[in-house]
Scaffold this motif. Structure first.
Motif, PDB file in Angstrom:
ATOM      1  N   LEU A 123       0.744  -1.134  -0.092  1.00 28.70           N
ATOM      2  CA  LEU A 123       0.076   0.141   0.153  1.00 28.70           C
ATOM      3  C   LEU A 123       0.840   1.264  -0.007  1.00 28.70           C
ATOM      4  O   LEU A 123       0.553   2.285  -0.895  1.00 28.70           O
ATOM      5  N   TRP A 124       2.027   1.158   1.000  1.00 24.60           N
ATOM      6  CA  TRP A 124       2.766   2.468   0.878  1.00 24.60           C
ATOM      7  C   TRP A 124       3.417   2.754  -0.508  1.00 24.60           C
ATOM      8  O   TRP A 124       3.764   3.878  -0.713  1.00 24.60           O
ATOM      9  N   LEU A 125       4.085   1.652  -0.994  1.00 24.65           N
ATOM     10  CA  LEU A 125       4.627   1.886  -2.378  1.00 24.65           C
ATOM     11  C   LEU A 125       3.776   2.254  -3.368  1.00 24.65           C
ATOM     12  O   LEU A 125       3.875   3.343  -4.186  1.00 24.65           O
ATOM     13  N   SER A 126       2.413   2.027  -3.399  1.00 22.69           N
ATOM     14  CA  SER A 126       1.331   2.651  -4.228  1.00 22.69           C
ATOM     15  C   SER A 126       1.108   4.029  -4.135  1.00 22.69           C
ATOM     16  O   SER A 126       1.129   5.072  -4.809  1.00 22.69           O
ATOM     17  N   ILE A 127       1.007   4.313  -2.446  1.00 19.93           N
ATOM     18  CA  ILE A 127       0.907   5.842  -2.134  1.00 19.93           C
ATOM     19  C   ILE A 127       1.831   6.629  -2.648  1.00 19.93           C
ATOM     20  O   ILE A 127       1.685   7.666  -3.019  1.00 19.93           O
ATOM     21  N   CYS A 128       3.177   6.426  -2.044  1.00 18.37           N
ATOM     22  CA  CYS A 128       4.199   6.800  -2.659  1.00 18.37           C
ATOM     23  C   CYS A 128       4.481   7.258  -3.953  1.00 18.37           C
ATOM     24  O   CYS A 128       4.818   8.353  -4.459  1.00 18.37           O
ATOM     25  N   SER A 129       4.249   6.234  -4.880  1.00 17.25           N
ATOM     26  CA  SER A 129       4.124   6.261  -6.311  1.00 17.25           C
ATOM     27  C   SER A 129       3.170   7.390  -6.901  1.00 17.25           C
ATOM     28  O   SER A 129       3.632   8.301  -7.765  1.00 17.25           O
ATOM     29  N   LEU A 130       1.909   7.088  -6.479  1.00 15.32           N
ATOM     30  CA  LEU A 130       0.992   8.081  -6.829  1.00 15.32           C
ATOM     31  C   LEU A 130       1.471   9.637  -6.481  1.00 15.32           C
ATOM     32  O   LEU A 130       1.128  10.679  -7.386  1.00 15.32           O
ATOM     33  N   ALA A 131       1.913   9.719  -5.120  1.00 12.42           N
ATOM     34  CA  ALA A 131       2.106  11.033  -4.680  1.00 12.42           C
ATOM     35  C   ALA A 131       3.325  11.841  -5.553  1.00 12.42           C
ATOM     36  O   ALA A 131       3.363  12.847  -5.834  1.00 12.42           O
ATOM     37  N   VAL A 132       4.159  10.949  -5.802  1.00 10.45           N
ATOM     38  CA  VAL A 132       5.521  11.498  -6.784  1.00 10.45           C
ATOM     39  C   VAL A 132       4.826  11.910  -8.249  1.00 10.45           C
ATOM     40  O   VAL A 132       5.119  12.835  -8.476  1.00 10.45           O
ATOM     41  N   VAL A 133       3.848  11.235  -8.685  1.00 10.38           N
ATOM     42  CA  VAL A 133       3.361  11.351 -10.006  1.00 10.38           C
ATOM     43  C   VAL A 133       2.670  12.853  -9.998  1.00 10.38           C
ATOM     44  O   VAL A 133       2.583  13.708 -10.866  1.00 10.38           O
ATOM     45  N   VAL A 134       1.780  12.757  -8.765  1.00 11.04           N
ATOM     46  CA  VAL A 134       0.881  14.164  -8.627  1.00 11.04           C
ATOM     47  C   VAL A 134       1.895  15.358  -8.446  1.00 11.04           C
ATOM     48  O   VAL A 134       1.418  16.298  -9.027  1.00 11.04           O
ATOM     49  N   ILE A 135       2.716  15.225  -7.686  1.00 13.87           N
ATOM     50  CA  ILE A 135       3.891  16.176  -7.201  1.00 13.87           C
ATOM     51  C   ILE A 135       4.269  16.683  -8.863  1.00 13.87           C
ATOM     52  O   ILE A 135       4.282  18.066  -9.026  1.00 13.87           O
ATOM     53  N   ALA A 136       4.826  15.730  -9.524  1.00 15.23           N
ATOM     54  CA  ALA A 136       5.501  15.933 -10.829  1.00 15.23           C
ATOM     55  C   ALA A 136       4.529  16.556 -11.828  1.00 15.23           C
ATOM     56  O   ALA A 136       4.972  17.497 -12.637  1.00 15.23           O
ATOM     57  N   VAL A 137       3.486  16.332 -11.656  1.00 14.23           N
ATOM     58  CA  VAL A 137       2.478  16.817 -12.809  1.00 14.23           C
ATOM     59  C   VAL A 137       2.077  18.480 -12.381  1.00 14.23           C
ATOM     60  O   VAL A 137       1.802  18.955 -13.136  1.00 14.23           O
ATOM     61  N   LEU A 138       1.950  18.711 -11.062  1.00 11.99           N
ATOM     62  CA  LEU A 138       1.263  19.812 -10.751  1.00 11.99           C
ATOM     63  C   LEU A 138       2.553  20.811 -10.216  1.00 11.99           C
ATOM     64  O   LEU A 138       2.452  22.036 -10.326  1.00 11.99           O
ATOM     65  N   LEU A 139       3.744  20.338 -10.098  1.00 19.63           N
ATOM     66  CA  LEU A 139       4.926  21.287 -10.078  1.00 19.63           C
ATOM     67  C   LEU A 139       4.859  22.561 -11.247  1.00 19.63           C
ATOM     68  O   LEU A 139       5.356  23.643 -10.876  1.00 19.63           O
ATOM     69  N   PRO A 140       4.974  22.152 -12.338  1.00 16.76           N
ATOM     70  CA  PRO A 140       4.894  23.438 -13.399  1.00 16.76           C
ATOM     71  C   PRO A 140       3.960  24.189 -13.243  1.00 16.76           C
ATOM     72  O   PRO A 140       4.028  25.469 -13.643  1.00 16.76           O
ATOM     73  N   PHE A 141       2.805  24.022 -12.478  1.00 17.26           N
ATOM     74  CA  PHE A 141       1.673  24.999 -12.238  1.00 17.26           C
ATOM     75  C   PHE A 141       2.092  25.731 -10.952  1.00 17.26           C
ATOM     76  O   PHE A 141       0.815  26.719 -10.533  1.00 17.26           O
ATOM     77  N   THR A 142       3.011  25.460 -10.422  1.00 16.26           N
ATOM     78  CA  THR A 142       3.318  26.280  -8.967  1.00 16.26           C
ATOM     79  C   THR A 142       4.181  27.594  -9.275  1.00 16.26           C
ATOM     80  O   THR A 142       4.699  27.725 -10.407  1.00 16.26           O
ATOM     81  N   PRO A 143       4.181  28.352  -8.365  1.00 16.50           N
ATOM     82  CA  PRO A 143       5.206  29.411  -8.317  1.00 16.50           C
ATOM     83  C   PRO A 143       6.705  29.130  -8.570  1.00 16.50           C
ATOM     84  O   PRO A 143       7.502  29.878  -8.919  1.00 16.50           O
ATOM     85  N   LEU A 144       6.822  27.786  -8.185  1.00 14.51           N
ATOM     86  CA  LEU A 144       8.336  27.202  -8.200  1.00 14.51           C
ATOM     87  C   LEU A 144       8.565  27.152  -9.917  1.00 14.51           C
ATOM     88  O   LEU A 144       9.944  26.921 -10.064  1.00 14.51           O
ATOM     89  N   ASN A 145       7.718  27.279 -10.838  1.00 17.72           N
ATOM     90  CA  ASN A 145       8.104  26.666 -12.253  1.00 17.72           C
ATOM     91  C   ASN A 145       9.165  27.811 -12.789  1.00 17.72           C
ATOM     92  O   ASN A 145       9.891  27.397 -13.418  1.00 17.72           O
TER      93      ASN A 145
END
Length: 70
Positions: free
Chosen positions: A7-29
């Motif tokens: 379960l934790w592998l799945s959660i961490c994998s999905l979290a990394v994907v979500v962060i990677a997709v959202l990062l260009p839309f943040t002020p850090l872009n």
């Protein structure tokens, strides 16, 4: 033989994907040199991921059919 990931592998994998997709839309872009990808990018990315998962599943089935009994 069916197995499920931890379960934790799945959660961490999905979290990394979500962060990677959202990062260009943040002020850090701008600080990181990212640009917002066009919508077609996400369509192509989704198609590639789905195709990858389908191929991996077929190869896994083939592998277990041919090598699991040895």
């Amino acid at each position: 033989m069916k197995s499920r990931p931890n379960l934790w592998l799945s959660i961490c994998s999905l979290a990394v994907v979500v962060i990677a997709v959202l990062l260009p839309f943040t002020p850090l872009n701008g600080f990181l040199g990212f640009v917002i990808p066009p919508p077609l990018f996400f369509l192509v990315l989704a198609a590639m991921v789905i195709l990858y998962l389908l191929i991996v599943e077929q190869v896994k089935k083939w592998f277990y059919r041919h090598y699991a009994s040895r």
